[in-house]
Design an enzyme around this catalytic site. Structure first.
Site, PDB file in Angstrom:
ATOM      1  N   HIS A   1       0.868  -1.173   0.000  1.00 44.26           N
ATOM      2  CA  HIS A   1       0.000   0.000   0.000  1.00 44.26           C
ATOM      3  C   HIS A   1       0.910   1.230   0.000  1.00 44.26           C
ATOM      4  O   HIS A   1       1.056   1.906   1.020  1.00 44.26           O
ATOM      5  CB  HIS A   1      -0.894   0.020   1.243  1.00 44.26           C
TER       6      HIS A   1
ATOM      7  N   GLU B   1      -6.370  -5.081  -5.694  1.00 40.90           N
ATOM      8  CA  GLU B   1      -7.743  -4.537  -5.573  1.00 40.90           C
ATOM      9  C   GLU B   1      -7.980  -3.358  -6.508  1.00 40.90           C
ATOM     10  O   GLU B   1      -8.739  -2.441  -6.187  1.00 40.90           O
ATOM     11  CB  GLU B   1      -8.051  -4.169  -4.114  1.00 40.90           C
TER      12      GLU B   1
ATOM     13  N   TRP C   1     -10.603   2.501  -4.375  1.00 43.92           N
ATOM     14  CA  TRP C   1     -10.160   3.043  -3.083  1.00 43.92           C
ATOM     15  C   TRP C   1      -8.648   3.222  -2.953  1.00 43.92           C
ATOM     16  O   TRP C   1      -8.159   3.597  -1.906  1.00 43.92           O
ATOM     17  CB  TRP C   1     -10.695   2.183  -1.935  1.00 43.92           C
TER      18      TRP C   1
ATOM     19  N   GLU D   1      -6.629 -12.273  -0.657  1.00 45.62           N
ATOM     20  CA  GLU D   1      -7.054 -11.802   0.676  1.00 45.62           C
ATOM     21  C   GLU D   1      -8.501 -12.205   0.863  1.00 45.62           C
ATOM     22  O   GLU D   1      -9.302 -12.079  -0.067  1.00 45.62           O
ATOM     23  CB  GLU D   1      -7.067 -10.272   0.765  1.00 45.62           C
TER      24      GLU D   1
HETATM   25  C1  BMA Z   1      -6.315  -2.593   5.696  1.00 39.29           C
HETATM   26  C2  BMA Z   1      -6.492  -2.463   7.202  1.00 39.29           C
HETATM   27  C3  BMA Z   1      -5.621  -1.332   7.655  1.00 39.29           C
HETATM   28  C4  BMA Z   1      -4.165  -1.575   7.231  1.00 39.29           C
HETATM   29  C5  BMA Z   1      -4.085  -1.866   5.738  1.00 39.29           C
HETATM   30  C6  BMA Z   1      -2.693  -2.207   5.275  1.00 39.29           C
HETATM   31  O1  BMA Z   1      -7.137  -3.584   5.185  1.00 39.29           O
HETATM   32  O2  BMA Z   1      -6.088  -3.669   7.834  1.00 39.29           O
HETATM   33  O3  BMA Z   1      -5.722  -1.188   9.060  1.00 39.29           O
HETATM   34  O4  BMA Z   1      -3.374  -0.473   7.552  1.00 39.29           O
HETATM   35  O5  BMA Z   1      -4.952  -2.902   5.405  1.00 39.29           O
HETATM   36  O6  BMA Z   1      -2.188  -3.366   5.888  1.00 39.29           O
END
Ligand code: BMA
Length: 367
Positions: free
Chosen positions: A123, A186, A191, A295
């Site tokens: 991310h 994703e 998002w 996931e």
């Molecule tokens: C998301 C959540 C967040 C996290 C992010 C990256 O789905 O679990 O709290 O910071 O993933 O791991």
């Protein structure tokens, strides 16, 4: 080490029969090629259980050597452990979920020596605004990163840090540890800055291809398999709309969560899982890829039969390499953010029953 030894043995055997498949990196290390071939073979054995951040923390604990919520409940570690690279790109020592990258490297080494497999998600920040990956107000971030874009040169410095991380993953003999890199995931959702409303299909494909080519061909990172994992999709055309091409992807998957807490949500999840498993396994079969669930999970698992009645009946109909459950947050402000049960949780017995099925594989089952 068991995996390394097993993989080397497997490699020699496959070399002997000249049956070794090569991933998209034709210069991948022997261990990476062995992992790739091992994953194909494992499809006939069963489905490996994965858990994000499993060794770093869990529900209400952080950084206790050897601990894992999954192990607390089942007696064994997951076969697959996921890690998150967010903030690596900006040179931080700690990722966006408070895991030190130095610790992550240690956990990855421990996993490898235990015979387990590592996958990484990323991310990464929004390079235009300096905000996080979820800042997707602009629809031009990807464009600025591509060659000739205003942020291209800066983005390459981010990729340099990602490359350095992967090239620093070595076992005790100094051999590079193979990792499945599940990047820009994703992307059929809207998002993240690389999402469906934030860039065109062509821009997304170019971002993917540029990243593979930079890591593989410029940075000589040869210990990666590349995993493509959209959010749930409607059909194969939707799944492939932003697909960068078979020559840039080793593993195909999808991300899918229970969209609520009640039985209606679970029923709709089962239908979405079934549809996406069919899309992914059909495409994997015809393109020669490895299918996985990138996931999944039900936040806080209020359904105490979720694993045996919702997950297992659907996934066991398909041959996939693994199913990865999302993280068990340690943060005190996220007490309900967990996807695998911890000891004492109401779905702990159900999870134990799930992992004890002969076709559901934990770390000890893949050694
Ligand atoms: C998301 C959540 C967040 C996290 C992010 C990256 O789905 O679990 O709290 O910071 O993933 O791991």
């Amino acid at each position: 080490m068991a995996l390394a030894v097993g993989l080397v043995a497997c490699k020699q055997k496959e070399n002997a029969t000249e049956d070794m498949k090569l991933p998209v990196d034709k210069n991948a290390t022997a261990e990476t090629v062995a992992l790739y071939n091992h994953l194909f073979k494992s499809l006939d054995k069963g489905i490996m259980v994965g858990h994000q951040d499993d060794l770093a923390y869990g529900h209400s604990w952080y950084k206790e050597d050897g601990r894992s919520d999954v192990k607390d409940v089942t007696g064994d570690y997951p076969a697959i452990i996921g890690w998150e690279l967010g903030y690596l790109e900006i040179g931080k020592e700690i990722n966006l979920d408070s895991v030190y990258f130095s610790d992550m490297k240690r956990y990855i080494k421990e996993t490898y020596e235990r015979g387990g497999i590592t996958t990484a998600s990323w991310h990464g920040d929004n390079i235009v605004t300096g905000e996080n990956a979820w800042d997707c107000k602009q629809d031009s971030v990807v464009r600025t990163i591509l060659p000739n874009g205003s942020n291209h040169a800066k983005y390459l410095t981010w990729l340099d840090r990602v490359a350095d991380f992967f090239l620093d993953l070595k076992d005790k003999d100094g051999t590079l540890i193979p990792v499945v890199f599940r990047m820009y995931h994703e992307h059929t959702g809207n998002w993240f800055w690389w999402g469906s409303e934030q860039c065109t299909p062509e821009e997304y494909k170019q971002l993917w291809i540029m990243t593979v080519e930079y890591l593989r061909d410029k940075k000589n990172v040869h210990n990666l398999l590349y995993a493509y994992s959209p959010s749930e999709t409607r059909d194969e055309a939707h799944f492939l709309e932003r697909y960068p091409g078979d020559e840039y992807v080793d593993i195909v998957g999808y991300d899918c969560y229970v969209p609520g807490k009640d039985s209606v949500a679970v029923a709709s999840y089962k239908a979405a899982m079934d549809r996406n498993l069919k899309i992914v396994t059909d495409y994997a079969a015809k393109s020669g890829k490895i299918p996985v669930i990138g996931e999944t999970g039900m936040e806080s698992i209020p359904d105490s039969t979720y694993f045996t009645q919702a997950v297992y009946p659907v996934i066991s109909q398909y041959k996939i390499a693994w199913v990865l459950f999302w993280r068990n947050a340690w943060e005190s402000d996220k007490p309900n953010h967990f996807y695998a049960p911890y000891a004492g949780h109401s779905s702990a017995n159900d999870f134990k029953e799930f992992v004890s099925k002969p076709d559901i594989l934990m770390n000890a089952d893949i050694k």
